[in-house]
Design an enzyme around this catalytic site. Structure first.
Site, PDB file in Angstrom:
ATOM      1  N   PHE A 710     -43.541  55.068  21.462  1.00 27.73           N
ATOM      2  CA  PHE A 710     -42.765  54.570  22.585  1.00 27.73           C
ATOM      3  C   PHE A 710     -43.589  54.265  23.838  1.00 27.73           C
ATOM      4  O   PHE A 710     -43.073  53.678  24.764  1.00 27.73           O
ATOM      5  CB  PHE A 710     -41.685  55.593  22.966  1.00 27.73           C
ATOM      6  CG  PHE A 710     -40.700  55.870  21.871  1.00 27.73           C
ATOM      7  CD1 PHE A 710     -39.729  54.943  21.553  1.00 27.73           C
ATOM      8  CD2 PHE A 710     -40.761  57.041  21.139  1.00 27.73           C
ATOM      9  CE1 PHE A 710     -38.814  55.187  20.545  1.00 27.73           C
ATOM     10  CE2 PHE A 710     -39.850  57.293  20.132  1.00 27.73           C
ATOM     11  CZ  PHE A 710     -38.872  56.362  19.827  1.00 27.73           C
ATOM     12  N   LYS A 727     -48.886  56.830  32.006  1.00 24.60           N
ATOM     13  CA  LYS A 727     -48.161  56.468  30.792  1.00 24.60           C
ATOM     14  C   LYS A 727     -47.096  55.440  31.101  1.00 24.60           C
ATOM     15  O   LYS A 727     -46.295  55.630  32.013  1.00 24.60           O
ATOM     16  CB  LYS A 727     -47.515  57.717  30.204  1.00 24.60           C
ATOM     17  CG  LYS A 727     -46.635  57.390  29.025  1.00 24.60           C
ATOM     18  CD  LYS A 727     -46.386  58.594  28.189  1.00 24.60           C
ATOM     19  CE  LYS A 727     -45.323  59.476  28.784  1.00 24.60           C
ATOM     20  NZ  LYS A 727     -45.094  60.639  27.941  1.00 24.60           N
ATOM     21  N   ASP A 826     -39.757  62.473  19.986  1.00 29.76           N
ATOM     22  CA  ASP A 826     -40.834  62.036  19.100  1.00 29.76           C
ATOM     23  C   ASP A 826     -41.904  63.115  19.094  1.00 29.76           C
ATOM     24  O   ASP A 826     -42.707  63.201  20.003  1.00 29.76           O
ATOM     25  CB  ASP A 826     -41.391  60.705  19.614  1.00 29.76           C
ATOM     26  CG  ASP A 826     -42.396  60.094  18.645  1.00 29.76           C
ATOM     27  OD1 ASP A 826     -42.399  60.480  17.463  1.00 29.76           O
ATOM     28  OD2 ASP A 826     -43.186  59.224  19.069  1.00 29.76           O
TER      29      ASP A 826
END
Ligand SMILES: *[C@@H]1O[C@H](CO)[C@@H](O)[C@H](O)[C@H]1NC(C)=O
Ligand SMILES: *[C@@H]1O[C@H](CO)[C@@H](O)[C@H](O)[C@H]1NC(C)=O
Ligand SMILES: *[C@@H]1O[C@H](CO)[C@@H](O)[C@H](O)[C@H]1NC(C)=O
Length: 974
Positions: A710, A727, A826
């Site tokens: 992602f 990020k 995740d």
């Protein structure tokens, strides 16, 4: 070209930018209360403040101005204080008086401000929420001479770091009606005695603190709203609560409450919202709830409630959630017929019998999945003409799908999977033009796929797998522009794959395996990324070269067909591939170079050679020649790839370039950065982090050091020389469509307060129109995946692997144990970063918080996690759970034990390990012999850890241990 951006004009551009940014901060964070706005319009004629009030306000201003995180919240002492942001005043004949102060999100922490506030005896409303106060000065709370307290009506201290005992708050708030202490660390030493000292209290919110002991009942009896969710309250629901006859809201979500729910609700005749979810409550659902005519919402999901549902419980309610309990018996005939009923969730109980009911027209969401319901789906369902979500999956329903279901024209999600439905799917289902998700898998449906399915212009996920559908794939469904996942696996579908499939522009997953498809493979949509499975069909001809350009594709399975010819050289572009299965075809020639860690299976192709392996025959001149050609071709392809990467880089960073190199930034260029904020309290980080530097870093493709499912990570060097990780989350990505930027900020701030050495905690965030960026300490030495399966070639020894396992378990136990538990969307070896070979840090902890499942059109199960780590039940439950995280952790343990990736040779590691675990002698084969052979002690410790791993990947979520037990067992495995 890149250098030119930093020409002489750049600093000027930056200055303007900062100014504009500052301006934008102002609007995104300061909610000007309507009262203040009104005051501002009248102040021109309004009388001045008294000198006393003016001087108090100036004292407050100097504190605020020195602490405020951004220039925009500063107050100008030259203006009338009544005109300052967040202040409102009341006018009287000769003087104005300050009545309301809102300093929400001003970056304040100095509690000496209370001494000044105490002198404002005209104050009625004080909002200090979303700051960093750590204690309330004794001046304010223990001191009866704080004259402000006498008239205060509303006090909001939400979202600070206050850790006082609530008893410090007692006394001398004679008028206080509204008290909001949520999102702090208040404890409840002698709680019950002190809450009585607010004689006018109407609304009390202490959600998300550290309150323990019994639910307090010492508040004044006029209380109307009581919110105590997300604490550690225990004991049963006290009978004393039922004296609050004017209660409208009672929220006890996520505590540790036990015992039965008292059946006294007739005495709470004004109750509107009753929330008891996520406790340990047992006993039956109180029948008296059906007498509360004002009740609109009742939720008691995730408890241990028993017995059957009493009749009448939905007579008045709009929203009922009793999911994840042990409720049994039949569904009462009137349950779906409440006059205001909108949503019912009874997922995962033990309900049985027929769904034989009348349906209310207002019903909007009906979830009955994972029960034991039997009989047919009633045709009367079409009376629920507003129904948008219908889940009947995982039951024992039989018979045909009723034609009438086509009358529920507002359905967006229809899940009938895992039942015993049979016969043809009626053409009328094609009338459901609003469908976004259609799941009919695992039934006995037969006949052809109705051509009316081409009406589903909004359809995003279609799963018809494991049925007996026959006939060919209707051309129309290959033109559904919004389809992102299509699964027709394991049917009897024949004919060719329509060429129009290439027009599915956003398809990311296609599974047509196990059918009777013939002809050649057409051009595939370029968007495919998760998986392309055409295995076990009768496909022939060459593999089209277009498949090799699916750069994002992770799994490609073309096995068990009659494909022939060479594997296209374009396969070198399959950069994301983790698994390639070409077994049992008639392919020939050489397999192009693939990413190093892709698992490749080409058995059953006598003419095909894998040049990726080490066993190529360099002795033969002819072969060497071919290899040379391949290498040249490869080099060409690589140059092409680099060019492409550069083009991609340029187009990706275009927006940011435009921001930076323009001398007078156009509105269009700058408006994209909408906000940015530090969430860390650490002053070293606070002074080092520079948002503009972070934005510069993400404009440069070469700063990327990691991509996960992602997110993309960039390295950013700050002006003082220290390095941070930035990020990027693609805001425009469907799954990140969160409710609001404010909510995002709030979630990140909550996460920013976590502190655990095994968890990557965000320090700051920046939002732009398209993306969200989170800043972290840069400690990255690689991911666990890199060290286990990647280029870092030394074999990781067992002590390091064991430390990694312990560290991740500690981090995960911490996240699950938070007052607001953090679940991971995740969790894989790719999302665990290493500070050193034995210091792991769990990354991507914010994903679950900021993904709004109601906004993501796909089910949570299709977006949750990475293939190989997704627990089997997510396919049905569509809920992220702690047990699901335990499963993913079990897969990580197995990777550490076996050295194998989570999926290899088409098999998930967990399933493979479980299949070998039955016999003790086979368990040996699971372990990575490169490390298990080093000593007897290592070998026996690995076997103990294997037992833990196997319990974590148990098929049933209930059978998996809790994280804290996993951690204890890992410690004991020493
Ligand atoms: C209050 O602020 C407005 C603009 O924000 C300004 O026009 C007005 O003059 C100010 N009034 C006082 C009394 O300072
Ligand atoms: C509840 O509200 C009513 C009407 O406002 C009021 O008369 C009554 O005293 C209240 N009850 C309690 C226990 O405060
Ligand atoms: C909740 O209750 C269970 C059993 O009743 C207990 O084991 C656990 O420690 C409690 N948790 C908290 C946070 O009080």
């Amino acid at each position: 070209m890149v250098e030119r951006r930093y020409g002489p004009c750049a600093s000027h551009g930056f200055f303007l930018l900062r100014l504009l940014l500052a301006f934008l901060f102002f609007f995104s964070f300061i909610d000007v209360p309507p009262a203040a706005a009104a005051a501002a319009t009248t102040t021109t004629q309004s009388p001045p403040l008294t000198d006393t009030q003016k001087s108090i306000m100036n004292d407050i201003a100097s504190l605020v101005n020195s602490e405020s995180a951004s220039a925009n919240t500063r107050w100008n002492a030259a203006d009338n204080p009544c005109n300052w942001t967040g202040i409102s005043c009341r006018n009287s004949s000769s003087f104005s008086a300050v009545t309301s102060i809102s300093l929400s999100n001003f970056g304040l922490s100095d509690s000496s401000i209370f001494a000044h506030l105490c002198r404002l005896d005209t104050l009625q409303s004080l909002d200090l929420s979303r700051n960093s106060f750590t204690n309330l000065s004794a001046q304010f709370f223990a001191n009866s001479s704080c004259s402000m307290k006498k008239g205060l009506l509303s006090l909001n201290l939400s979202t600070n770091q206050l850790a006082n005992s609530l008893s410090d708050l007692s006394h001398h708030f004679p008028q206080l009606e509204v008290l909001d202490l949520s999102f702090n660390s208040f404890s409840s030493r002698s709680l019950s005695a002190d809450l009585g000292s607010f004689p006018k209290l109407r609304s009390f919110n202490a959600s998300t603190n550290k309150l323990s002991g019994d639910v307090p009942t010492s508040m004044v009896s006029s209380l109307a709203e009581l919110v105590l969710s997300r604490n550690q309250l225990n004991g049963s629901i006290p009978p004393g609560l039922f004296k609050y006859e004017n209660l409208t809201l009672l929220d006890l979500i996520q505590n540790n409450l036990t015992g039965v729910v008292p059946d006294n609700f007739t005495s709470l005749s004004k109750l509107e919202t009753l929330l008891l979810s996520d406790n340990l409550l047992t006993g039956e659902i109180p029948a008296s709830l059906s007498n509360v005519t004002t009740l609109t919402r009742f939720a008691a999901n995730q408890n241990n409630l028993l017995g059957s549902i009493p009749p009448g419980v939905t007579k008045y309610v709009k929203m009922l959630d009793l999911s994840y309990n042990d409720i049994s018996g039949n569904i009462p005939a009137d349950l779906f017929f409440g006059m205001n009923l909108e949503t019912i969730d009874l997922t995962s109980n033990n309900l049985e019998g027929y769904v034989d009911a009348k349906f209310s027209r207002s019903l909007y969401r009906l979830r009955l999945g994972t029960n034991k319901l039997s009989g047919e789906i009633p045709g009367t369902i079409s009376n629920a003409s507003n129904l948008a979500y219908l889940e009947l999956d995982n039951n024992h329903l039989e018979g045909n799908i009723p034609l009438n279901l086509g009358g529920c024209k507002n359905l967006t999600l229809l899940n009938l999977a895992s039942n015993r439905l049979q016969g043809q799917v009626p053409n009328e289902i094609g009338n459901l033009k609003n469908l976004v998700v259609l799941k009919l898998q695992m039934n006995n449906l037969s006949g052809s796929i109705p051509s009316t399915f081409s009406n589903f212009i909004n359809l995003n996920a279609l799963n018809l797998s494991y049925n007996s559908f026959s006939g060919s794939i209707p051309d129309g469904i290959m033109k559904l522009q919004n389809l992102s996942s299509m699964n027709l696996q394991a049917n009897k579908i024949d004919g060719v794959i329509p060429n129009s499939i290439s027009s599915l522009k956003i398809l990311i997953e296609l599974n047509l395996g196990n059918n009777l498809l013939t002809g050649s493979i057409p051009e595939m949509p370029a968007s495919l990324s998760t998986a392309l499975n055409l295995s076990h069909n009768l496909l022939s001809g060459n593999i089209p070269s277009n498949i090799g350009f699916l750069r994002e594709l992770e799994i490609l399975d073309l096995s068990y067909n009659n494909l022939s010819g060479q594997v296209p050289s374009s396969f070198v572009n399959l950069n994301s591939l983790t698994e390639l299965v070409l077994a049992y075809n008639q392919l020939s020639g050489f397999l192009p170079t693939l990413p190093k860690h892709a698992a490749v299976n080409i058995t059953g192709n006598p003419g095909l050679t894998n040049t990726n392996s080490n066993n190529m025959d360099t002795g033969s001149k002819k072969k060497r020649h071919t290899i040379l050609i391949i290498i040249i071709a490869l080099a060409g392809a690589l140059i092409g790839l680099c060019l492409l990467a550069i083009i991609v880089t340029l187009s990706l960073s275009k927006k940011v370039y435009r921001i930076e190199d323009e001398q007078s930034p156009s509105e269009d260029g700058v408006a994209q950065i909408t906000s940015g904020r530090l969430v860390t309290m650490n002053s070293i980080h606070a002074s080092a982090i520079d948002f503009m530097k972070a934005m510069e870093a993400v404009s440069n493709y070469s700063n990327i050091f990691l991509k996960t499912r992602f997110c993309t990570y960039y390295k950013a060097v700050m002006p003082n020389g220290s390095t941070y990780s930035v990020k990027k989350l693609n805001w425009s990505d469907k799954i990140f469509q969160i409710g609001s930027q404010e909510k995002f900020g709030h979630e990140i701030e909550v996460l920013g307060k976590l502190s655990n050495s095994n968890v990557m905690v965000p320090l700051a965030y920046v939002l732009t129109e398209d993306n969200a960026y989170l800043l972290y300490e840069h400690v990255h030495k690689g991911t666990v995946f890199d060290f286990l399966h990647g280029a870092k070639s030394d074999i990781l020894d067992w002590p390091s692997r064991y430390s990694i396992a312990l560290g991740v378990a500690q981090g995960l136990t911490f996240l699950h144990g938070c007052t607001q538990p953090v679940l991971l969307l995740d969790l894989s070896t790719r999302t665990i970063h290493l500070k050193s070979v034995n210091e792991p840090q769990i990354g991507d902890i914010e994903l679950y918080k900021i993904i709004d499942p109601s906004k993501s059109t796909g089910s949570l199960s299709t977006i949750a996690g990475t293939v190989g780590y997704i627990p089997p039940e997510y396919a049905y439950t569509m809920r992220l759970t702690m047990a699901g995280n335990v499963y993913s952790f079990g897969v990580i343990l197995l990777e550490l034990l076996t050295g194998k990736p989570s999926v290899s040779d088409g098999t998930e590691l967990a399933k493979w390990a479980l299949s070998l675990s039955g016999r003790p002698d086979q368990r040996e084969q699971i372990l990575d012999t490169r490390v298990s052979g080093t000593s007897i002690a290592v070998h026996s410790q690995m076997l103990s850890v294997l037992n833990i791993a196997l319990s974590c990947v148990a098929f049933s979520p209930d059978a998996r241990p809790k994280m804290r037990n996993v951690l204890r067992m890992l410690f004991n495995a020493k």
